[in-house]
Scaffold this active site. Sequence first.
Site, PDB file in Angstrom:
ATOM      1  N   GLU A  67       0.851  -1.199   0.000  1.00  0.00           N
ATOM      2  CA  GLU A  67       0.000   0.000   0.000  1.00  0.00           C
ATOM      3  C   GLU A  67       0.883   1.244   0.000  1.00  0.00           C
ATOM      4  OE1 GLU A  67      -3.088   2.117   3.229  1.00  0.00           O
ATOM      5  OE2 GLU A  67      -2.505   0.009   3.453  1.00  0.00           O
TER       6      GLU A  67
ATOM      7  N   ASP B 252       0.113   5.224   0.596  1.00  0.00           N
ATOM      8  CA  ASP B 252      -0.847   6.278   0.909  1.00  0.00           C
ATOM      9  C   ASP B 252      -0.318   7.590   0.332  1.00  0.00           C
ATOM     10  OD1 ASP B 252      -2.390   4.436   2.401  1.00  0.00           O
ATOM     11  OD2 ASP B 252      -1.043   4.712   4.101  1.00  0.00           O
TER      12      ASP B 252
ATOM     13  N   GLU C 138      -3.285  10.906   3.199  1.00  0.00           N
ATOM     14  CA  GLU C 138      -4.311  10.641   4.214  1.00  0.00           C
ATOM     15  C   GLU C 138      -4.352  11.869   5.107  1.00  0.00           C
ATOM     16  OE1 GLU C 138      -5.111   6.274   5.519  1.00  0.00           O
ATOM     17  OE2 GLU C 138      -2.968   6.632   5.747  1.00  0.00           O
TER      18      GLU C 138
ATOM     19  N   HIS D  60       3.921   1.213   2.665  1.00  0.00           N
ATOM     20  CA  HIS D  60       3.737  -0.027   3.420  1.00  0.00           C
ATOM     21  C   HIS D  60       4.185  -1.222   2.567  1.00  0.00           C
ATOM     22  CE1 HIS D  60       0.907   1.847   6.430  1.00  0.00           C
ATOM     23  NE2 HIS D  60       0.565   2.603   5.385  1.00  0.00           N
TER      24      HIS D  60
END
Length: 604
Positions: free
Chosen positions: A233, A235, A238, A249
């Site tokens: 993942e 991001d 966010e 991640h």
Amino acid sequence: PTAAITTRSPLMALLLQQLLLSALFGVSCAQVAGTQKAEAHPPMMVQQCTAAGCSSEQAAVTLDFERRWLHDAKPLGKENCFEGGTWNPTLCPDAQTCAQQCAVDGVEAADYTQNYGIITNGNSLRLNFETVNQYGKNVGARVYMMQTEDTYKVFRLKNKEIAFDIDVSSLPCGINAAIYLVAMDPSGGKGVNGNMAGAKYGTGYCDASCPKDMKFVQGAANMDKSSGMCCPEIDLFEGNSVAEAMTAHPCRVPGATACTGPDCGDATEGQAYMGMCDGDGCDFNAFRDGDKTFFGPGGTVDTNRPVTVLTQFVTSDGTDAGPLSEIRRSYMQDGRTIQNTQAKIPGMTGNSISDAYCTSEKQAFQGIQSSNNAGDFNRFAALGGMQAMGNALDHGMVLVMSLWDDPATHLHWLDSSSPGNLPPNTPGYVRGPCTRTQGYDVETVNQAAFTTISNIRYGPIGSTGVAGAAASATPVAALQPTAAPNYGAAAAPMPAPVASTATAAGQWQQLQNPQGQIYYWNKITGKTSWQIPAAYQSDSNHRVQEFVTKLGAHVPGNFNFAVAGVALMILFSMAARTTWTRFYHVAYRRMHNGNTDPMIENEA
């Protein structure tokens, strides 16, 4: 010929579809696609850029599976399979039966807006935090970008950049507007364990937290929440009006993978640092990294107004095939470029995500490590760091956009202090300006909160033109539902009817344009529509023909279509000389007793 196939009633058509699906795929496992509501993906334009400039392409979004209507899969079944956080004991006495007896349905165009607060207009997407509807209220939403009606759009961004405009001005502590990439299967796992729904219906979600609260995992009902779905993942953003983070991640797998036990990295089980993914990730949060005035109302990046966010995936040799070395961030607002701030925590340097930055972050933030979880706190490095993230980008990742709150954590990990109650001066503990008592009442106080995400563009580094253009989020007042998507190209009017690939009784006829896209034409009025007209939908004569026409896209490669042809002849011969009651009895037995009826041979 398929054009000669007709049915005498809608019930007959639905029964036949269920009967054929059962024959083709058996009953060991299934994630059934419903037929009661036609899916209408909201269209959304994106731009693909090169050194010569950017060109528009038509994409769309689809609602996540978890928020859809899951109901009795029998024809015209209305009973909910899952309601109030509980599985229906009749339809779902066990995982296998549940998968066979429950169907997920489409979301019609009006329902995207009226029931879920999801509105697209041109290149803009608006997500409303709360939407009051006939069933109560909907809180938050998660959507995935589509490439075609049945596949997610896959981004491969190594040695490339992606930019978007976002408005978080109305989002307080405890609400998160997220735009991120996950290595989901482009088909949504269609075909796995009989998953007949796929990306069209928002299936196959995964992320680095390996969520175990999903109703289905790889086509199987996850009734005991013992299985999770893991994948890398990134991001991109966010945040809300007071705090924001960019996080990478890695996982030890490049794509979507189911997990059980310690592989899921469940912190509540003391396994946070044992999973196949780095749930914490390596993040760059300006507030957490020591610059408390960089992002927020009146800050360097002023969240009172829309802002353009640029993320670059830099390789060490400047080629698409080279190793990923850095994830860079910059912003643009009011015509000026804003470089990301530098980390100001002692022992930390840099303003981008890299192996060196992430190692220094994990060392500086050791004081927040959970004493209840065993394993390596620096999971980022243990799972391959930037190399693993590069592998995920090579694999391809799907773009997710969401707006949500979390009654369990109140998003303290984003904008407050987390984890637990540590001394305020513990490095890495304070992530934003919100107190630990904020974020509890957002669903009662902040019903009107929303976010808009717009002007998404991607291409080689330096191609998106962010340095020369201000944020251009579509004004909120202009956001209204738009027509159905014409995937992969700039929006264009539907052509006049040219060649029919199907016939239907009544005024409406299904046609295909030269690009192979389905639309509908009224033979009396000449009107055309991307959406299935109600009159056409209620007419039974087209249902089986459409099903047979599309069957080839949904069956295993070893399926023998001659068998299906024989089966159809037998079925209609039987129907012609027996009563509808007898047909229903046979169909019902066929659906519920497995492949024991000699009426159709199953070679799937």
